[in-house]
Design an enzyme around this catalytic site. Sequence first.
Site, short mmCIF file in Angstrom:
data_model
loop_
_atom_site.label_atom_id
_atom_site.label_comp_id
_atom_site.label_asym_id
_atom_site.label_seq_id
_atom_site.Cartn_x
_atom_site.Cartn_y
_atom_site.Cartn_z
CB SER A 196 -0.89 0.02 1.25
OG SER A 196 -0.11 0.33 2.41
CG ASP A 197 1.35 5.85 -1.46
OD1 ASP A 197 2.32 5.98 -0.70
OD2 ASP A 197 1.13 6.60 -2.43
CB CYS A 198 3.02 5.76 3.43
SG CYS A 198 4.46 4.84 2.83
CB ALA A 243 -3.10 3.78 0.77
#
Length: 692
Positions: A236-238, A240
């Site tokens: 995941s993006d941070c 997200a």
Amino acid sequence: MNYETARIRAKKIVSQMTAEEKMSQLLFNSPAVERLNISSYNWWNEACHGVARAGVATVFPQSIAMAASFNPSLVREVAEAVSTEGRAKYNKSVAHGDRDIYKGLTYWAPNINIFRDPRWGRGQETCGEDPFLTSQIATEYIKGLQGEGEFLKAAACAKHFAAHSGPEGERHGFDAKVTKKDLAETYLPAFEKAVESGVAGVMGAYNRLNGEPCCANSFLMDILRNKWGFNGYFVSDCGAINDIYEGHKFTDSLEQAAATALKAGCNLNCGEAYIALKDAYKHGLVSDGDITESAVRLFTIRTMLGEFEENRPYSDIPYSKVCCKEHKQLNLRAAKESLVLLENKDSFLPLDENSEIKIAVVGPNSMSRLALEGNYNGHADEYITVADGIRRVFKNASVTVADGAAIRGVNSARWNDFSELLSEGVAAAEEADVTVLCLGLDRTIEGEDLGFGNDFTDCGDRVSMALPENQQRLAEAVCEVCDNVIVVVLCGSCADLGENVRSKAKTVIHGWYPGALGGLAIAGLIAGRFSPCGRLPITFYHESDELPDITDYSMKNRTYRFSDIRPLYPFGYGLSYTSFEFKNPTVVKNDGEAAVVSVEVSNTGAVDSAIKVQCYAHFDDSRTETPKLQLCAVAPLYLKGGETQTAELVIDKFWLKAVLENGERVTPDGCITLYIGDGQPGFCEGSLTLEI
């Protein structure tokens, strides 16, 4: 070590863990499992254009600048140097027991989102607006980072999957509405090619895509895992996964958000949401099989990196490789190839570097290190600003330096406003024979979700193509008092200087964020130590052009492929100190997989120069709308004055397909016309036409 062998070893490691231990390994800051002799590992590291956020490292030109080189093989050399420095730093970090953030070998780069809107603040991290060029630059960067040895030298991660390019301020709850055609034609090809190249990781985007969060998007995961056969790890993006619950309101709890993401195929959480997996597991929302599969994928990558070998691979790379002489030479070469000469009236450049002239270097980016670095950067052990570079190259000149303006608005550090700085800049310029006017932006103005808005930016996204008003006033004032103005713009996207400045300035150089030695490269270009060969990886628009709203993800009226706007400077554009001629285009091969075209290229001037031969395709299809043009091949050459060489352009038939409304790629039912030259047809002289 191949993937299957690594996966077998990973399964054995994971099989010895408890459910709680396995869940702990799905967090980016994975703790040690001491009873199994597994060290802690922090997955989060960055290497967009050099090892970032971990102290000293070579700061190469920002990604958009490297894309402007139109030279994928050069980008691969850069990536090889980056992973060498990464291994050198990793070796010492491990030796000293430092396994903290930004110390690992899993780099969350490259950013291969399409720079569809030039106002997007993070566009500087990308490879531009074109899916072909993005694919070419990105795959070579991935191969350079990961290496070709038995073990991965480093693990690259293609981000952000998918359809992510602003708006920054809304990204945690934004829903990108994208048709299947636009996805297949524009937003997904670079990711598909990254998977084909063997990329180790893929990062999900913050936004939703057509209603479903990208880190738990069943449609995207099906394409990635089943259609493309991706067997690496998904992160995941941070933050997200928190957004699935808090931003998108897609679930009723964080526990459900974590379970939804894990079951969809998100193996690793950058953030803390996966702490909630303990409750999700206890309540039956995820199974032991779900947890185990993600853990195995992650330990497969760690195994491929050689973490569990008795003799770690690449452990012989010494720390002396960080910022070494060879990497600095490569950095300077990359900066030179990234610079784009936009204007050169009456061949004003190059200047004689031995002349005893008065040079004023004026502007907020004349002495700025930030304007060399861009974002997602490390810190170099040496910086050469534009002012530094002018002094080093023009050793006989009298050089005066002045700010002339703050980067934007009031320079609060000096407790004065732009008018007082303006007089300083004008004073330097009016006594100079030549003024090098250094304008532009830096990462404090354009970048990732900066968290504030004003009349110039919206959380890192720009609101127009113009420069800040105080810089525009400086530029106009300098052009009034000095007849010979060289404008150097350092920023991550296009910039319209306005007709008044463009008409009066002798030359315009677009330097992007050119890396730690960028000032030396710019001075060398001005002095004619090399001929400029950078080309625009994005379209430059006029400030007055009406672009679609940044929230509109339709490709209609976007980029050179679909826009009807007459650009300020077109994609693929750039001037040289010499001239080129193209002759005898020939189809060497044309089968179901590829077409190979050759063309004779002559340097008809006296100046040695690189050239980036570009091939564009135009094809019609009665079933669907197709791009006006599609870049489909690039061939860098270096020609001495008067020399002729044959360029070979290899065209993957993937790029010669029409995309139907359902996203299917099909052979066009009309003819395919190729245009070969030094830019887009209609914007460059001497472009040749060929039908296949």
